[in-house]
Write an enzyme that holds these catalytic residues in place. Structure first.
Site, PDB file in Angstrom:
ATOM      1  N   ASP A 155       0.852  -0.986   0.061  1.00  0.00           N
ATOM      2  CA  ASP A 155       0.106  -0.108  -0.436  1.00  0.00           C
ATOM      3  C   ASP A 155       0.868   1.211  -0.276  1.00  0.00           C
ATOM      4  OD1 ASP A 155       1.334  -0.414   2.923  1.00  0.00           O
ATOM      5  OD2 ASP A 155      -0.863   0.942   2.986  1.00  0.00           O
ATOM      6  N   SER A 156       0.169   2.396  -0.743  1.00  0.00           N
ATOM      7  CA  SER A 156       2.012   3.441  -0.567  1.00  0.00           C
ATOM      8  C   SER A 156       2.517   3.770  -1.655  1.00  0.00           C
ATOM      9  CB  SER A 156       0.643   4.643   0.675  1.00  0.00           C
ATOM     10  OG  SER A 156       1.738   5.173   0.218  1.00  0.00           O
ATOM     11  N   ALA A 157       3.492   3.163  -0.440  1.00  0.00           N
ATOM     12  CA  ALA A 157       5.145   3.755  -0.738  1.00  0.00           C
ATOM     13  C   ALA A 157       4.857   1.909  -0.906  1.00  0.00           C
ATOM     14  CB  ALA A 157       5.727   3.924   0.396  1.00  0.00           C
TER      15      ALA A 157
END
Length: 322
Positions: A155-157
């Site tokens: 998730d995200s980075a």
């Protein structure tokens, strides 16, 4: 008509950290995410059969990792990379997400604690992520036991690391069954500070502030991850800039409507599909960045995360049937 912000999520936003980069340090960001995870200590974590702290090989030595199992049967294996802007997350902050992934996919989930900036800058996290996937595959008998059903997720980075690792695996002749990219960072060129680059993604202006993750915080994260701003054009940090995406693993891509990263995530899903990669996209209507961690509070967040994980599970299983 676009649904408004989920009212339950709207009440949560003022309680979330990492919204003011002007006073943030790497350590304070880490402490804040850890405190957010600790605040839910009274809520029992999703039950798995086992969660074992292990080591996996990174690019420069062994990394801490955690293996989640919900079955003793032969199963898929998923290497999971936590979010936190490369800088702040860890095994504890994303423990619940890893548990839900194991429960709802039936996979052995290996959550990897890659080296973080500013102590280790780009390409350290990417190199650790790729090395960890290769190590897990080499030791597949210790995990799910099926080399034909290995996926990456984040998730995200962490979604950024999963996406770039999937490209690296293709280039190395490693066949992954699937990738799950949850509100991923896909284009860092300009470090979220360049007006011309930002204009390519309207969500960076529409959702620049007020919805937990801000554009200014993304600029702060990028400034810590990249030693040199020119690195933002490298596909190992900006997978949307890869010259060729054909042949990478089938993908599930999720974005959140009220998220500055929304349009680059959608752009990556579109680019994968245009390259002939089987791709399923979920737009996270009514939701914000981080909603995979809000499923115990928001029914909208829970349902959207469950849909994505179910599709990811289907991709992992489909590979076994072919």
């Amino acid at each position: 008509m676009i649904p408004p912000l989920d009212p339950v999520v709207a009440q949560i936003i003022p309680l979330l950290p990492l919204r003011d980069p002007t006073s943030m340090t790497p350590q304070s960001a880490r402490d804040a995410l850890r405190a957010l995870a600790a605040a839910r200590a009274a809520v029992p974590p999703p039950p798995v059969t086992s969660a074992e702290d292990i080591k996996v090989k990174g690019a420069a030595g062994f990394l801490a990792a955690r293996a989640y199992r919900n079955s003793s049967d032969k199963s898929p294996t998923v290497v999971f990379f936590h979010g936190g802007g490369w800088v702040a997350g860890d095994l504890e902050t994303h423990d619940r997400q890893a548990r839900w992934l194991a429960i709802e996919t039936g996979a052995v989930v290996v959550s990897v604690d890659y080296r973080r900036p500013p102590e280790v800058r780009f390409p350290g996290a990417f190199e650790d992520a790729f090395a960890a996937v290769k190590d897990v595959i080499a030791r597949i008998a210790e995990f799910g036991g099926d080399a034909a059903r290995v996926g990456v997720a984040g998730d995200s980075a962490g979604g950024n690391l999963a996406a770039t690792t999937a490209i690296a695996c293709r280039d190395a002749g490693i066949k992954l069954a699937a990738q799950l990219l949850v509100y991923p960072v896909t284009d860092v060129a300009g470090n979220f500070a360049d007006a011309r680059e930002n204009a390519r993604f309207p969500s960076r202006a529409e959702n620049a502030d007020g919805y937990f993750l801000t554009r200014a915080t993304m600029e702060w994260f990028c400034g810590h991850y990249l030693e040199d701003g020119a690195h933002g054009s490298d596909w190992r940090v900006s997978p949307l800039r890869a010259k060729n995406l054909a042949g990478v693993a089938p993908a599930v891509v999720c974005t959140a409507w009220f998220d500055p990263l929304r349009d680059e995530g959608k752009g990556y899903a579109d680019s994968l599909a245009a390259a002939g990669v089987p791709t399923r996209y979920y737009d996270g209507l009514g939701l914000i960045h981080g909603y995979f961690g809000l499923g115990e509070t928001s029914e909208t967040a829970r349902r959207e995360a469950q849909r994505a994980r179910a599709e990811f599970k289907a991709l992992l299983e489909r590979n076994a049937a072919t």
